[in-house]
Design a protein around this motif. Sequence first.
Motif, PDB file in Angstrom:
ATOM      1  N   UNK A  63      26.981 -17.637 -46.437  1.00  0.00           N
ATOM      2  CA  UNK A  63      28.421 -17.469 -46.238  1.00  0.00           C
ATOM      3  C   UNK A  63      28.960 -18.472 -45.224  1.00  0.00           C
ATOM      4  N   UNK A  64      28.161 -18.817 -44.228  1.00  0.00           N
ATOM      5  CA  UNK A  64      28.556 -19.852 -43.260  1.00  0.00           C
ATOM      6  C   UNK A  64      28.854 -21.154 -43.984  1.00  0.00           C
ATOM      7  N   UNK A  65      27.975 -21.518 -44.880  1.00  0.00           N
ATOM      8  CA  UNK A  65      28.151 -22.767 -45.628  1.00  0.00           C
ATOM      9  C   UNK A  65      29.338 -22.674 -46.575  1.00  0.00           C
ATOM     10  N   UNK A  66      29.505 -21.527 -47.208  1.00  0.00           N
ATOM     11  CA  UNK A  66      30.583 -21.343 -48.189  1.00  0.00           C
ATOM     12  C   UNK A  66      31.960 -21.415 -47.537  1.00  0.00           C
ATOM     13  N   UNK A  67      32.102 -20.778 -46.362  1.00  0.00           N
ATOM     14  CA  UNK A  67      33.420 -20.695 -45.724  1.00  0.00           C
ATOM     15  C   UNK A  67      33.590 -21.641 -44.534  1.00  0.00           C
ATOM     16  N   UNK A  68      32.544 -22.394 -44.217  1.00  0.00           N
ATOM     17  CA  UNK A  68      32.609 -23.412 -43.155  1.00  0.00           C
ATOM     18  C   UNK A  68      33.003 -22.828 -41.804  1.00  0.00           C
ATOM     19  N   UNK A  69      32.386 -21.710 -41.452  1.00  0.00           N
ATOM     20  CA  UNK A  69      32.619 -21.088 -40.141  1.00  0.00           C
ATOM     21  C   UNK A  69      31.274 -20.664 -39.567  1.00  0.00           C
ATOM     22  N   UNK A  70      31.286 -20.243 -38.306  1.00  0.00           N
ATOM     23  CA  UNK A  70      30.057 -19.823 -37.647  1.00  0.00           C
ATOM     24  C   UNK A  70      29.587 -18.446 -38.063  1.00  0.00           C
ATOM     25  N   UNK A  71      28.411 -18.087 -37.582  1.00  0.00           N
ATOM     26  CA  UNK A  71      27.810 -16.805 -37.946  1.00  0.00           C
ATOM     27  C   UNK A  71      28.575 -15.617 -37.374  1.00  0.00           C
ATOM     28  N   UNK A  72      29.099 -15.768 -36.163  1.00  0.00           N
ATOM     29  CA  UNK A  72      29.763 -14.646 -35.505  1.00  0.00           C
ATOM     30  C   UNK A  72      30.974 -14.123 -36.279  1.00  0.00           C
ATOM     31  N   UNK A  73      31.935 -14.993 -36.672  1.00  0.00           N
ATOM     32  CA  UNK A  73      33.063 -14.475 -37.445  1.00  0.00           C
ATOM     33  C   UNK A  73      32.651 -13.915 -38.810  1.00  0.00           C
ATOM     34  N   UNK A  74      31.567 -14.464 -39.397  1.00  0.00           N
ATOM     35  CA  UNK A  74      31.074 -13.929 -40.669  1.00  0.00           C
ATOM     36  C   UNK A  74      30.599 -12.492 -40.463  1.00  0.00           C
ATOM     37  N   UNK A  75      29.786 -12.268 -39.453  1.00  0.00           N
ATOM     38  CA  UNK A  75      29.251 -10.926 -39.194  1.00  0.00           C
ATOM     39  C   UNK A  75      30.379  -9.939 -38.890  1.00  0.00           C
ATOM     40  N   UNK A  76      31.330 -10.385 -38.077  1.00  0.00           N
ATOM     41  CA  UNK A  76      32.442  -9.496 -37.727  1.00  0.00           C
ATOM     42  C   UNK A  76      33.307  -9.189 -38.949  1.00  0.00           C
ATOM     43  N   UNK A  77      33.493 -10.178 -39.806  1.00  0.00           N
ATOM     44  CA  UNK A  77      34.275  -9.975 -41.029  1.00  0.00           C
ATOM     45  C   UNK A  77      33.583  -8.976 -41.953  1.00  0.00           C
ATOM     46  N   UNK A  78      32.263  -9.060 -42.047  1.00  0.00           N
ATOM     47  CA  UNK A  78      31.516  -8.143 -42.905  1.00  0.00           C
ATOM     48  C   UNK A  78      31.610  -6.705 -42.388  1.00  0.00           C
ATOM     49  N   UNK A  79      31.565  -6.547 -41.071  1.00  0.00           N
ATOM     50  CA  UNK A  79      31.746  -5.210 -40.491  1.00  0.00           C
ATOM     51  C   UNK A  79      33.143  -4.692 -40.818  1.00  0.00           C
ATOM     52  N   UNK A  80      34.128  -5.551 -40.660  1.00  0.00           N
ATOM     53  CA  UNK A  80      35.514  -5.179 -40.957  1.00  0.00           C
ATOM     54  C   UNK A  80      35.656  -4.752 -42.421  1.00  0.00           C
ATOM     55  N   UNK A  81      35.035  -5.484 -43.328  1.00  0.00           N
ATOM     56  CA  UNK A  81      35.123  -5.160 -44.747  1.00  0.00           C
ATOM     57  C   UNK A  81      34.339  -3.893 -45.100  1.00  0.00           C
ATOM     58  N   UNK A  82      33.358  -3.556 -44.289  1.00  0.00           N
ATOM     59  CA  UNK A  82      32.627  -2.312 -44.530  1.00  0.00           C
ATOM     60  C   UNK A  82      33.510  -1.103 -44.231  1.00  0.00           C
ATOM     61  N   UNK A  83      34.461  -1.267 -43.305  1.00  0.00           N
ATOM     62  CA  UNK A  83      35.385  -0.163 -43.000  1.00  0.00           C
ATOM     63  C   UNK A  83      36.265   0.170 -44.191  1.00  0.00           C
ATOM     64  N   UNK A  84      36.642  -0.857 -44.959  1.00  0.00           N
ATOM     65  CA  UNK A  84      37.471  -0.637 -46.145  1.00  0.00           C
ATOM     66  C   UNK A  84      36.629  -0.439 -47.404  1.00  0.00           C
ATOM     67  N   UNK A  85      35.295  -0.371 -47.221  1.00  0.00           N
ATOM     68  CA  UNK A  85      34.347  -0.070 -48.305  1.00  0.00           C
ATOM     69  C   UNK A  85      34.277  -1.158 -49.376  1.00  0.00           C
ATOM     70  N   UNK A  86      34.603  -2.386 -48.988  1.00  0.00           N
ATOM     71  CA  UNK A  86      34.401  -3.528 -49.876  1.00  0.00           C
ATOM     72  C   UNK A  86      32.975  -4.064 -49.727  1.00  0.00           C
ATOM     73  N   UNK A  87      32.371  -3.758 -48.607  1.00  0.00           N
ATOM     74  CA  UNK A  87      31.030  -4.233 -48.283  1.00  0.00           C
ATOM     75  C   UNK A  87      30.180  -3.051 -47.825  1.00  0.00           C
ATOM     76  N   UNK A  88      28.899  -3.091 -48.187  1.00  0.00           N
ATOM     77  CA  UNK A  88      27.954  -2.056 -47.774  1.00  0.00           C
ATOM     78  C   UNK A  88      26.977  -2.654 -46.777  1.00  0.00           C
ATOM     79  N   UNK A  89      26.909  -2.066 -45.582  1.00  0.00           N
ATOM     80  CA  UNK A  89      26.009  -2.532 -44.529  1.00  0.00           C
ATOM     81  C   UNK A  89      24.900  -1.515 -44.322  1.00  0.00           C
TER      82      UNK A  89
END
Length: 219
Positions: A34-60
């Motif tokens: 995902x870092x390579x796909x969206x050209x951002x660092x690991x930290x915002x990717x991880x935080x975004x995935x947590x955020x998306x888990x709250x709306x149940x788009x992602x399963x952690x």
Amino acid sequence: MSSPTLTDKVAKMIRQDILKGDLRPGQKLVVAELKEKYCVGASPIREALVQLSWSKYVKLEPQKGCWVAPVSKEELNDLYESLRVVSSVLLKKAIAMGDETWELEVLTSYHKLSRIQNVVEEFDSAEWEERHQQFHIALLEGADSKNMFEFFSDLINQVKRYRFLALSENSLSDDLFNIDEHEMIMKLVLAKNSEQAAELLDRHLHGSMKRIEQVIEAA
């Protein structure tokens, strides 16, 4: 820690890719990819995935990883059953309490929905879905029930993932674009016919659920 603005931006991009089908239900989400796909660092990717888990788009799953949330007929039925109940209550309250500003918003949102089907030269199914959701929101915003409306908003955003999945099946897409039902709901609402409006809205939601079921069963 990354800025909230960057996290929100990344979460929005991942969410859009889930809706478009670029990231499929059940697909493992690897931070390095995902870092390579969206050209951002690991930290915002991880935080975004947590955020998306709250709306149940992602399963952690701690220590195991992260996946695009799977879809199932059981979850679809549960979401729509809840949506039908809360929508009926909110619609009746909105009709009883809604003012002229609310009525104008209902009419405007219907007009925008109808224009994309009847006026726009090249039909855009994704734009239809955005306007379709806004029409349903407009119908119920007249109800003075903050907590119930927040519950409705959470449900409709989860249902959105299923509706976009159905759009990937061309054989079923046309069935989801029934402007006639929306016009009749709008007319019944503006006529203050709460019982018939709620009954038709319920049939509309149930019909949408059954059509999306076909996609899941065929997968």
